[in-house]
Motif scaffolding. Sequence first.
Motif, short mmCIF file in Angstrom:
data_model
loop_
_atom_site.label_atom_id
_atom_site.label_comp_id
_atom_site.label_asym_id
_atom_site.label_seq_id
_atom_site.Cartn_x
_atom_site.Cartn_y
_atom_site.Cartn_z
N LEU A 133 34.52 37.62 48.34
CA LEU A 133 34.98 38.24 47.13
C LEU A 133 35.37 37.26 46.12
O LEU A 133 35.04 37.65 44.92
CB LEU A 133 35.89 39.33 47.56
N TRP A 152 32.52 35.91 44.68
CA TRP A 152 31.58 36.86 43.86
C TRP A 152 32.11 37.71 42.65
O TRP A 152 31.25 37.50 41.53
CB TRP A 152 31.41 38.18 44.87
N LEU A 153 33.58 37.60 42.54
CA LEU A 153 33.86 38.37 41.34
C LEU A 153 33.98 37.77 40.06
O LEU A 153 33.23 37.94 39.10
CB LEU A 153 35.40 38.71 41.35
N ASN A 198 30.05 37.44 38.87
CA ASN A 198 29.23 38.73 38.36
C ASN A 198 30.04 39.81 37.43
O ASN A 198 29.64 40.63 36.92
CB ASN A 198 29.12 39.52 39.80
N THR A 199 31.33 39.23 37.39
CA THR A 199 32.12 40.27 36.32
C THR A 199 32.81 39.41 35.50
O THR A 199 32.78 38.00 35.54
CB THR A 199 33.31 41.05 36.96
N LYS A 200 33.58 39.77 34.63
CA LYS A 200 34.30 38.85 33.44
C LYS A 200 35.36 38.42 34.24
O LYS A 200 36.18 37.61 33.53
CB LYS A 200 34.82 39.90 32.56
N ILE A 201 35.84 38.94 35.09
CA ILE A 201 36.98 38.27 35.83
C ILE A 201 37.06 36.92 36.27
O ILE A 201 36.21 36.43 36.52
CB ILE A 201 37.31 39.23 36.95
N LYS A 202 38.38 36.12 35.71
CA LYS A 202 38.20 34.74 35.79
C LYS A 202 38.68 34.47 37.21
O LYS A 202 39.19 34.94 38.06
CB LYS A 202 39.54 34.24 35.11
N ASP A 231 40.92 32.60 38.85
CA ASP A 231 42.67 32.58 39.28
C ASP A 231 42.81 34.13 39.31
O ASP A 231 43.37 34.46 40.32
CB ASP A 231 43.21 32.10 38.03
N ALA A 232 42.27 34.94 38.55
CA ALA A 232 42.50 36.34 38.67
C ALA A 232 41.88 36.63 39.90
O ALA A 232 42.49 37.57 40.67
CB ALA A 232 42.10 37.27 37.35
N LEU A 250 41.30 35.38 42.76
CA LEU A 250 41.95 34.71 43.82
C LEU A 250 43.13 35.78 43.76
O LEU A 250 43.64 36.12 44.96
CB LEU A 250 42.57 33.31 43.54
N ILE A 308 43.67 38.77 42.66
CA ILE A 308 43.47 40.15 43.24
C ILE A 308 43.11 40.03 44.46
O ILE A 308 43.45 41.02 45.43
CB ILE A 308 42.05 40.73 42.34
#
Lengths: 449, 300
Positions: A97, A100-101, A104-108, A110-111, A113, A115
């Motif tokens: 995860l 992957w995050l 495939n998404t806007k999530i950076k 560090d975020a 990690l 999350i």
Amino acid sequence: MDAFTLLQPVSTWDNLLSFWRFEDMNVLWVLVGSILLGMSASVIGAFAFLRKRSLIGDALAHAALPGVMMAFLLFQTRDPLVMFLGAAASSFIGFFLIDWLPKNTKIKPDAALAITLSFFFALGLMLLSYIQGLNVENKSGLDKILFGQAAAMTQDDIRLLGYVAITILITVTLFFHKLRLIAFNRTYAITIGMAVNRYELLLALLIVMSVVVGLQLVGVVLMAAVLLTPIAAARFWSGELRSILILSAFLGALSAIISTQISYIAPAMPTGPWMVVSLSILFILSLLFAPQKGLLKRFLEHKLLRQKVAEENILRTLYKLVERNKIAQLDFNHSDIQALRSVPTESLQKTLKTLCRKKLIESSSKGFRLTQSGLELATQLTRRHRLWENYLNEHAELTPEQVHNQAERIEHILTESQEKQLQDELKNADSDPHGNPIPSQTSLTEGKN
Amino acid sequence: MLTELGMNDIWIIATASLVAAASALVGVFLILRKQALIGDAISHSVLLGIVLAFLLTDSRSLPVMLTGAVLIGLLTAWLSDTLHRVGKLQSDASIGIVFTLFFAIGVILVSLYAGQIDLDQECVLYGEIAFVPFDTIYIGGLESGTDIGPRAFWAIGIVFVIVLVSIILGFKRLETIAFHPNLALSLGINVVFWHYFLMTLVSMTTVASFDAVGAILVVALLVIPASSAYLLAKSLKAMLWIAVGYSQAAVIIGYSLAFSLDSSISASIAVSAGVLLFITIAVLQVQKTVMRRKKVAVIN
């Protein structure tokens, strides 16, 4: 164990002695287990650190929690292997995860990690609280994996830990060259046709394994430090990966020994936090006192350099004064020097005193005068300064106004061979861009005589 | 539904919803400034701040706890930064070293003084929101005074107001710093000040949430709703609103989940926040695939 001994107060010292006599076989087991864990986690953590994923261990340890709980819920057993597989499975999902995050998404990253870490941890706690509400056997020790408790480990736990730790150490030794190449130059490793993805998966697997077996000893929350802190400390001691790895394994083992002892002497103490505290102390000591890159060493070097620069600046000022007065005057006082170079009087006095002691200048009632050796040094510095000015002017096309400050810095660090090289490069090596003559090794000395 | 809820449930939900809202607001800025990890770090080290403040002053009053937590929070941020610069370590590594040390010392102190501190290792992690209604504040003496509600509720209430007012007053600056840190620098905005200001807000939110949700679950509330909002929002204002919306939804879903499973309330709230985020991601992924197919269809 004799029950009567409990009636007498047992001193810490006696406790410590009995620890090292291994009166209790279990102590030996726990000690060996934690040393192996400390070593394997530090070594594998080093590779995570080199891949700039220092906190991956933190996230994976948190991500293991729901796996442990699920395994317990499904199989209703505390068999170490079942727990291990459950934890490894959910840790691996967490690893995936985190990867992957951000892709495939806007999530950076560090975020991603944070999350993964907090979500899995919350899920684990939710399951734990759910289990504690259930009426099942064996559930009492489950919460020990939050902070780790060496005393709560069974022999089966320790045996598994030992196997896993040794597997990790052997695997790292076998694939050392490949892992090192990937850690330092991933692109190159791909270019020469290495199956980088396979090795990264292997590395991930090893990290997950070491985190998971560490949970019972160190706990979920602080496992990150056992992977991260040893390598961070070892890095101050050496620049070569092999010795860094050996050193961080040693630091990991040392902290394991310290914390198991404390946990034995005071059974209420959780092992994990003590391991982290002892690791941190080792880290701070390394940061301050490591012989090559420690702060103290860097501070001293810096101070020495500053002193050298201050001395050399005064020598050069004296040289310039001599030059300006056409060698008619050789002695100069404070105000003469300060007119040419703004130095606070206090530090000027200090520097002059040092220079006198080094016999580079001599003081008389008329003022300060360069000695023969001082003059030689000052001439050399001036030559380097002016050569550099000349060089910048000719080859870097800087104006005469721009070159002075740069030369002011470089004159202190140019070496003899560089000086020679400069001289060969330059066509008119007689005067600098300001029109001052570039002294040869002897020119001014001759003039004075 | 309200008729089934007792007064205690209402206090719990109100406290949780304030915790979630305050965390979501602060979290938005952490996500935008790519400082999710320092939020994680501060929420761990705050434990040490609380324990030290308690051991030094022997009081559990809100100002004492807030001061202790804010000081330790700022120290964490500053030390991580210094270690990064002076020790030449990667910034996440230095964060990791600092917060694990602080947290470890905190846990050790808690187990050393377990008898004296009204904290235990579990409560550090979970918080005990279910007990929130029983620790109430009386105005005018214990016997004769009037009960004005739970301590934790007022603590997080005050912090929520502070967070809200700070964001409203500093909105323009925070916006510039979040989106264009370089522009902010060149405009002469004191970026360092606002950085530590944000760290102060994080520390205050964490310490006020401590009683309710524990040190670590507050990370979930800081990061997850704000990330959901980050995926959807087109402006800072929208992002703040959406984050708060998500956090409130998580509180309601989480509370019912905990009610039906008899699990920890705070953990269930955090899990719901996560599930909402994953649903959002799934919907966005599906939308993306559909859009791509449509485009392909149009081209064909």
